[in-house]
Design a protein around this motif. Structure first.
Motif, PDB file in Angstrom:
ATOM      1  N   LEU A   1       3.900  16.684  23.661  1.00 17.32           N
ATOM      2  CA  LEU A   1       4.139  15.960  24.902  1.00 17.32           C
ATOM      3  C   LEU A   1       4.314  14.468  24.649  1.00 17.32           C
ATOM      4  N   TYR A   2       3.578  13.979  23.644  1.00 11.30           N
ATOM      5  CA  TYR A   2       3.529  12.537  23.424  1.00 11.30           C
ATOM      6  C   TYR A   2       3.142  12.292  21.975  1.00 11.30           C
ATOM      7  N   VAL A   3       3.780  11.309  21.353  1.00 14.32           N
ATOM      8  CA  VAL A   3       3.461  10.904  19.982  1.00 14.32           C
ATOM      9  C   VAL A   3       3.124   9.425  19.982  1.00 14.32           C
ATOM     10  N   SER A   4       2.016   9.084  19.338  1.00 13.14           N
ATOM     11  CA  SER A   4       1.602   7.681  19.300  1.00 13.14           C
ATOM     12  C   SER A   4       1.160   7.307  17.893  1.00 13.14           C
ATOM     13  N   TRP A   5       1.764   6.221  17.383  1.00 10.08           N
ATOM     14  CA  TRP A   5       1.344   5.634  16.111  1.00 10.08           C
ATOM     15  C   TRP A   5       0.575   4.342  16.398  1.00 10.08           C
ATOM     16  N   VAL A   6      -0.634   4.243  15.851  1.00  8.92           N
ATOM     17  CA  VAL A   6      -1.413   3.004  15.916  1.00  8.92           C
ATOM     18  C   VAL A   6      -1.539   2.481  14.489  1.00  8.92           C
ATOM     19  N   ILE A   7      -1.045   1.276  14.271  1.00  9.71           N
ATOM     20  CA  ILE A   7      -0.984   0.683  12.931  1.00  9.71           C
ATOM     21  C   ILE A   7      -1.915  -0.525  12.901  1.00  9.71           C
ATOM     22  N   ALA A   8      -2.865  -0.505  11.974  1.00 12.59           N
ATOM     23  CA  ALA A   8      -3.851  -1.584  11.889  1.00 12.59           C
ATOM     24  C   ALA A   8      -3.878  -2.137  10.470  1.00 12.59           C
ATOM     25  N   PRO A   9      -2.930  -3.030  10.117  1.00 17.18           N
ATOM     26  CA  PRO A   9      -2.957  -3.651   8.783  1.00 17.18           C
ATOM     27  C   PRO A   9      -4.201  -4.518   8.615  1.00 17.18           C
ATOM     28  N   ARG A  10      -4.720  -4.567   7.411  1.00 18.98           N
ATOM     29  CA  ARG A  10      -5.928  -5.350   7.159  1.00 18.98           C
ATOM     30  C   ARG A  10      -5.637  -6.837   7.332  1.00 18.98           C
TER      31      ARG A  10
ATOM     32  N   LEU B   1      -4.770   0.944   8.054  1.00 14.53           N
ATOM     33  CA  LEU B   1      -4.909   2.279   8.628  1.00 14.53           C
ATOM     34  C   LEU B   1      -3.722   2.593   9.537  1.00 14.53           C
ATOM     35  N   TYR B   2      -3.149   3.781   9.351  1.00 15.00           N
ATOM     36  CA  TYR B   2      -2.018   4.257  10.148  1.00 15.00           C
ATOM     37  C   TYR B   2      -2.431   5.590  10.768  1.00 15.00           C
ATOM     38  N   SER B   3      -2.432   5.655  12.092  1.00 14.36           N
ATOM     39  CA  SER B   3      -2.910   6.849  12.791  1.00 14.36           C
ATOM     40  C   SER B   3      -1.804   7.404  13.681  1.00 14.36           C
ATOM     41  N   CYS B   4      -1.470   8.672  13.474  1.00 14.12           N
ATOM     42  CA  CYS B   4      -0.488   9.357  14.312  1.00 14.12           C
ATOM     43  C   CYS B   4      -1.215  10.395  15.157  1.00 14.12           C
TER      44      CYS B   4
ATOM     45  N   ARG C   1      -4.777  10.437  10.074  1.00 12.01           N
ATOM     46  CA  ARG C   1      -4.968   9.049   9.664  1.00 12.01           C
ATOM     47  C   ARG C   1      -4.576   8.886   8.198  1.00 12.01           C
ATOM     48  N   HIS C   2      -3.920   7.766   7.910  1.00 13.69           N
ATOM     49  CA  HIS C   2      -3.575   7.405   6.534  1.00 13.69           C
ATOM     50  C   HIS C   2      -4.230   6.061   6.211  1.00 13.69           C
ATOM     51  N   ASP C   3      -4.999   6.043   5.138  1.00 14.37           N
ATOM     52  CA  ASP C   3      -5.538   4.787   4.625  1.00 14.37           C
ATOM     53  C   ASP C   3      -4.612   4.343   3.501  1.00 14.37           C
ATOM     54  N   LEU C   4      -3.712   3.396   3.819  1.00 13.46           N
ATOM     55  CA  LEU C   4      -2.658   2.996   2.875  1.00 13.46           C
ATOM     56  C   LEU C   4      -3.159   1.895   1.949  1.00 13.46           C
ATOM     57  N   HIS C   5      -3.037   2.146   0.637  1.00 12.83           N
ATOM     58  CA  HIS C   5      -3.378   1.158  -0.383  1.00 12.83           C
ATOM     59  C   HIS C   5      -2.121   0.848  -1.195  1.00 12.83           C
ATOM     60  N   VAL C   6      -1.862  -0.431  -1.415  1.00 12.63           N
ATOM     61  CA  VAL C   6      -0.674  -0.861  -2.149  1.00 12.63           C
ATOM     62  C   VAL C   6      -1.059  -1.162  -3.589  1.00 12.63           C
ATOM     63  N   LEU C   7      -0.341  -0.559  -4.524  1.00 12.46           N
ATOM     64  CA  LEU C   7      -0.570  -0.782  -5.954  1.00 12.46           C
ATOM     65  C   LEU C   7       0.416  -1.829  -6.465  1.00 12.46           C
ATOM     66  N   VAL C   8      -0.095  -2.782  -7.228  1.00 14.33           N
ATOM     67  CA  VAL C   8       0.749  -3.849  -7.778  1.00 14.33           C
ATOM     68  C   VAL C   8       0.680  -3.782  -9.301  1.00 14.33           C
ATOM     69  N   PRO C   9       1.806  -3.519  -9.987  1.00 18.58           N
ATOM     70  CA  PRO C   9       1.769  -3.488 -11.459  1.00 18.58           C
ATOM     71  C   PRO C   9       1.531  -4.882 -12.024  1.00 18.58           C
ATOM     72  N   PRO C  10       0.650  -5.023 -13.007  1.00 19.85           N
ATOM     73  CA  PRO C  10       0.392  -6.342 -13.582  1.00 19.85           C
ATOM     74  C   PRO C  10       1.488  -6.743 -14.572  1.00 19.85           C
ATOM     75  N   ALA C  11       1.643  -8.045 -14.752  1.00 14.92           N
ATOM     76  CA  ALA C  11       2.483  -8.571 -15.832  1.00 14.92           C
ATOM     77  C   ALA C  11       1.603  -8.670 -17.075  1.00 14.92           C
ATOM     78  N   VAL C  12       2.046  -8.054 -18.173  1.00 14.23           N
ATOM     79  CA  VAL C  12       1.208  -7.918 -19.365  1.00 14.23           C
ATOM     80  C   VAL C  12       1.745  -8.806 -20.489  1.00 14.23           C
ATOM     81  N   THR C  13       0.846  -9.554 -21.114  1.00  9.33           N
ATOM     82  CA  THR C  13       1.215 -10.405 -22.249  1.00  9.33           C
ATOM     83  C   THR C  13       0.188 -10.255 -23.360  1.00  9.33           C
TER      84      THR C  13
END
Length: 247
Positions: free
Chosen positions: A42-51, A101-104, A116-128
Protein backbone atom coordinates in the motif's frame (compact mmCIF):
# COMPACT_ATOMS: atom_id res chain seq x y z
CA UNK A 1 -10.59 3.02 6.19
CA UNK A 2 -8.22 5.98 5.61
CA UNK A 3 -4.46 5.80 5.15
CA UNK A 4 -3.53 6.67 8.73
CA UNK A 5 -5.78 3.94 10.08
CA UNK A 6 -4.27 1.34 7.74
CA UNK A 7 -0.70 2.14 8.80
CA UNK A 8 -1.17 2.51 12.55
CA UNK A 9 1.47 0.23 14.12
CA UNK A 10 -0.76 -0.45 17.09
CA UNK A 11 -3.23 -2.36 14.92
CA UNK A 12 -0.78 -4.01 12.47
CA UNK A 13 2.02 -6.53 13.18
CA UNK A 14 5.56 -5.42 12.35
CA UNK A 15 8.21 -7.71 10.88
CA UNK A 16 11.79 -6.38 11.11
CA UNK A 17 15.07 -7.44 9.50
CA UNK A 18 18.40 -5.70 10.17
CA UNK A 19 21.60 -6.03 8.14
CA UNK A 20 25.07 -4.46 8.05
CA UNK A 21 26.17 -3.28 4.63
CA UNK A 22 29.86 -2.65 3.78
CA UNK A 23 30.49 -0.61 0.62
CA UNK A 24 33.79 0.69 -0.74
CA UNK A 25 33.97 4.43 -1.28
CA UNK A 26 33.23 5.41 -4.87
CA UNK A 27 31.17 2.31 -5.65
CA UNK A 28 27.43 2.28 -6.27
CA UNK A 29 25.24 0.68 -3.61
CA UNK A 30 21.74 -0.77 -3.82
CA UNK A 31 19.71 -1.01 -0.61
CA UNK A 32 16.82 -3.44 -0.67
CA UNK A 33 13.35 -3.26 0.81
CA UNK A 34 11.60 -6.27 2.36
CA UNK A 35 11.11 -8.99 -0.24
CA UNK A 36 7.41 -8.47 -0.99
CA UNK A 37 5.51 -8.27 -4.28
CA UNK A 38 4.41 -4.72 -4.95
CA UNK A 39 0.92 -5.98 -5.69
CA UNK A 40 0.49 -6.39 -1.91
CA UNK A 41 2.02 -3.04 -0.97
CA UNK A 42 0.00 0.00 0.00
CA UNK A 43 2.83 2.34 0.90
CA UNK A 44 6.63 2.36 0.80
CA UNK A 45 8.71 4.64 2.99
CA UNK A 46 12.48 5.11 3.16
CA UNK A 47 13.90 6.91 6.21
CA UNK A 48 17.57 7.82 5.76
CA UNK A 49 19.60 8.93 8.77
CA UNK A 50 23.25 9.63 7.82
CA UNK A 51 25.58 9.98 10.80
CA UNK A 52 26.01 13.60 11.80
CA UNK A 53 23.53 14.90 9.20
CA UNK A 54 19.80 15.71 9.15
CA UNK A 55 17.62 12.73 8.17
CA UNK A 56 15.64 12.61 4.94
CA UNK A 57 12.60 10.67 3.78
CA UNK A 58 11.46 9.21 0.44
CA UNK A 59 7.98 7.67 0.13
CA UNK A 60 5.71 6.14 -2.49
CA UNK A 61 1.95 5.65 -2.25
CA UNK A 62 0.87 2.78 -4.47
CA UNK A 63 -2.78 3.66 -5.14
CA UNK A 64 -2.05 7.21 -6.33
CA UNK A 65 1.55 6.56 -7.55
CA UNK A 66 2.54 9.62 -5.55
CA UNK A 67 6.23 10.12 -4.68
CA UNK A 68 7.34 12.47 -1.92
CA UNK A 69 10.85 13.48 -0.87
CA UNK A 70 11.83 15.44 2.20
CA UNK A 71 15.34 16.86 2.56
CA UNK A 72 16.93 14.29 0.19
CA UNK A 73 17.92 16.51 -2.72
CA UNK A 74 21.60 16.56 -3.72
CA UNK A 75 22.55 13.38 -1.84
CA UNK A 76 22.91 11.15 -4.94
CA UNK A 77 20.16 8.86 -3.60
CA UNK A 78 17.52 7.70 -6.09
CA UNK A 79 15.14 4.82 -6.76
CA UNK A 80 17.00 1.84 -8.22
CA UNK A 81 14.09 1.39 -10.62
CA UNK A 82 10.51 2.69 -10.80
CA UNK A 83 9.06 2.31 -7.29
CA UNK A 84 5.97 0.49 -8.51
CA UNK A 85 8.21 -2.35 -9.75
CA UNK A 86 11.20 -2.19 -7.39
CA UNK A 87 11.23 0.18 -4.40
CA UNK A 88 14.95 -0.34 -3.61
CA UNK A 89 17.26 2.65 -3.33
CA UNK A 90 20.52 3.30 -5.16
CA UNK A 91 23.41 5.47 -3.96
CA UNK A 92 25.68 6.70 -6.73
CA UNK A 93 29.40 6.97 -5.87
CA UNK A 94 29.18 6.21 -2.17
CA UNK A 95 31.00 8.75 0.03
CA UNK A 96 31.78 8.90 3.75
CA UNK A 97 28.78 11.21 4.18
CA UNK A 98 26.45 8.36 3.17
CA UNK A 99 27.24 6.31 6.27
CA UNK A 100 24.23 5.78 8.52
CA UNK A 101 20.94 3.94 8.93
CA UNK A 102 18.60 3.29 5.99
CA UNK A 103 15.14 1.92 6.81
CA UNK A 104 12.59 0.72 4.26
CA UNK A 105 9.06 0.09 5.52
CA UNK A 106 6.34 -1.46 3.37
CA UNK A 107 2.76 -1.28 4.59
CA UNK A 108 0.27 -3.97 3.53
CA UNK A 109 -3.19 -4.97 4.68
CA UNK A 110 -1.60 -7.93 6.50
CA UNK A 111 0.94 -5.82 8.40
CA UNK A 112 4.05 -3.69 8.09
CA UNK A 113 7.45 -5.00 7.03
CA UNK A 114 10.67 -3.19 7.91
CA UNK A 115 14.23 -3.70 6.73
CA UNK A 116 17.11 -1.69 8.20
CA UNK A 117 20.58 -1.29 6.70
CA UNK A 118 23.51 -0.07 8.77
CA UNK A 119 25.73 1.29 5.98
CA UNK A 120 29.49 1.46 6.57
CA UNK A 121 31.83 2.98 3.98
CA UNK A 122 35.23 1.35 3.45
CA UNK A 123 38.13 3.56 2.36
CA UNK A 124 41.25 1.88 0.89
CA UNK A 125 44.45 3.31 2.40
CA UNK A 126 47.34 4.72 0.39
CA UNK A 127 50.31 2.46 1.16
CA UNK A 128 53.98 3.48 1.17
CA UNK A 129 57.26 1.85 2.22
CA UNK A 130 60.29 4.07 2.74
CA UNK A 131 63.86 3.28 3.84
CA UNK A 132 65.24 4.62 7.10
CA UNK A 133 68.67 4.59 8.72
CA UNK A 134 70.49 1.94 10.71
CA UNK A 135 68.54 -1.04 9.32
CA UNK A 136 65.07 0.52 9.62
CA UNK A 137 62.10 0.99 7.30
CA UNK A 138 58.76 2.78 7.67
CA UNK A 139 55.52 1.40 6.24
CA UNK A 140 52.39 3.57 6.17
CA UNK A 141 48.73 2.85 5.40
CA UNK A 142 47.38 6.37 5.00
CA UNK A 143 43.76 7.47 5.58
CA UNK A 144 42.06 4.08 5.47
CA UNK A 145 38.75 3.04 6.99
CA UNK A 146 38.80 0.93 9.04
CA UNK A 147 42.41 1.03 10.21
CA UNK A 148 44.73 -1.29 8.28
CA UNK A 149 46.93 -3.93 9.89
CA UNK A 150 50.67 -4.02 9.14
CA UNK A 151 53.01 -7.02 9.46
CA UNK A 152 56.69 -7.47 8.59
CA UNK A 153 59.08 -10.11 7.31
CA UNK A 154 61.67 -11.24 8.34
CA UNK A 155 61.10 -11.14 12.06
CA UNK A 156 62.22 -7.96 13.78
CA UNK A 157 61.22 -5.25 16.18
CA UNK A 158 58.55 -2.80 15.11
CA UNK A 159 56.54 0.04 16.63
CA UNK A 160 53.10 0.71 15.16
CA UNK A 161 51.06 3.86 15.82
CA UNK A 162 47.65 5.09 14.65
CA UNK A 163 46.49 8.60 13.85
CA UNK A 164 42.73 9.23 13.61
CA UNK A 165 41.37 11.89 11.25
CA UNK A 166 38.24 14.01 11.56
CA UNK A 167 36.51 12.23 8.64
CA UNK A 168 36.73 8.84 10.37
CA UNK A 169 39.76 7.52 8.47
CA UNK A 170 42.92 6.29 10.21
CA UNK A 171 46.60 6.42 9.25
CA UNK A 172 48.71 3.51 10.51
CA UNK A 173 52.48 3.99 10.65
CA UNK A 174 54.85 1.13 11.49
CA UNK A 175 58.60 1.59 12.03
CA UNK A 176 60.56 -1.65 11.63
CA UNK A 177 64.11 -2.56 12.70
CA UNK A 178 65.96 -5.80 12.03
CA UNK A 179 69.14 -7.07 13.64
CA UNK A 180 70.54 -9.46 11.03
CA UNK A 181 73.27 -8.23 8.70
CA UNK A 182 72.54 -10.87 6.05
CA UNK A 183 68.97 -9.74 5.20
CA UNK A 184 68.63 -9.12 1.47
CA UNK A 185 65.11 -7.59 1.53
CA UNK A 186 62.32 -6.68 3.94
CA UNK A 187 58.60 -7.03 3.27
CA UNK A 188 55.66 -4.97 4.54
CA UNK A 189 52.26 -6.72 4.48
CA UNK A 190 49.20 -4.45 4.70
CA UNK A 191 45.84 -6.11 5.39
CA UNK A 192 42.57 -4.21 4.78
CA UNK A 193 38.97 -5.20 3.92
CA UNK A 194 39.29 -3.41 0.56
CA UNK A 195 42.31 -5.51 -0.44
CA UNK A 196 45.73 -6.61 0.80
CA UNK A 197 49.07 -5.27 -0.42
CA UNK A 198 52.68 -6.41 -0.16
CA UNK A 199 55.60 -4.00 -0.52
CA UNK A 200 59.30 -4.80 -0.42
CA UNK A 201 62.56 -2.91 -0.31
CA UNK A 202 66.09 -4.11 -1.00
CA UNK A 203 68.72 -3.99 1.73
CA UNK A 204 71.09 -1.79 -0.29
CA UNK A 205 68.28 0.79 -0.46
CA UNK A 206 67.86 0.69 3.29
CA UNK A 207 71.50 0.77 4.40
CA UNK A 208 71.88 4.21 2.83
CA UNK A 209 75.34 5.50 3.70
CA UNK A 210 76.95 2.05 3.58
CA UNK A 211 75.53 1.42 0.12
CA UNK A 212 76.71 4.80 -1.13
CA UNK A 213 80.23 4.26 0.18
CA UNK A 214 80.35 0.82 -1.39
CA UNK A 215 79.30 2.27 -4.74
CA UNK A 216 81.92 5.04 -4.52
CA UNK A 217 84.65 2.53 -3.68
CA UNK A 218 83.69 0.38 -6.68
CA UNK A 219 83.78 3.41 -8.99
CA UNK A 220 87.16 4.48 -7.56
CA UNK A 221 88.56 0.97 -8.00
CA UNK A 222 87.42 0.86 -11.64
CA UNK A 223 88.92 4.28 -12.35
CA UNK A 224 92.24 3.37 -10.72
CA UNK A 225 92.33 0.12 -12.68
CA UNK A 226 91.77 1.98 -15.94
CA UNK A 227 94.44 4.53 -14.98
CA UNK A 228 96.89 1.72 -14.25
CA UNK A 229 96.20 0.10 -17.63
CA UNK A 230 96.71 3.43 -19.43
CA UNK A 231 99.98 4.08 -17.58
CA UNK A 232 101.16 0.59 -18.41
CA UNK A 233 100.44 1.07 -22.12
CA UNK A 234 102.11 4.52 -22.21
CA UNK A 235 105.12 3.24 -20.28
CA UNK A 236 105.50 0.24 -22.57
CA UNK A 237 105.36 2.46 -25.67
CA UNK A 238 107.92 4.85 -24.17
CA UNK A 239 110.47 2.11 -23.44
CA UNK A 240 110.00 0.55 -26.87
CA UNK A 241 110.63 3.91 -28.53
CA UNK A 242 113.71 4.55 -26.37
CA UNK A 243 115.20 1.16 -27.24
CA UNK A 244 114.58 1.84 -30.94
CA UNK A 245 116.60 5.06 -30.93
CA UNK A 246 119.49 3.39 -29.05
CA UNK A 247 119.83 0.96 -31.88
Amino acid sequence: MDWNQMTQRGSLPMTEVSTTLLVQMGANAVLCCPALPMTKALYVSWVIAPRGQPPCRISYRVDTKEINETNCMGRRITWASTPDQRPDLQIDAVALGHEGLYSCEIATLQGNFLRRHDLHVLVPPAVTLLPGENRTAVCEAIAGKPAAQIFWSPDGNHITKQESHSNGTVTVRSTYHWEQNNVSAVFCFVFHPTGNQTLSIELNQVTGVTSTLRSLLIILYVKLSLLGIILLIVGSAFFQKRNYFRK
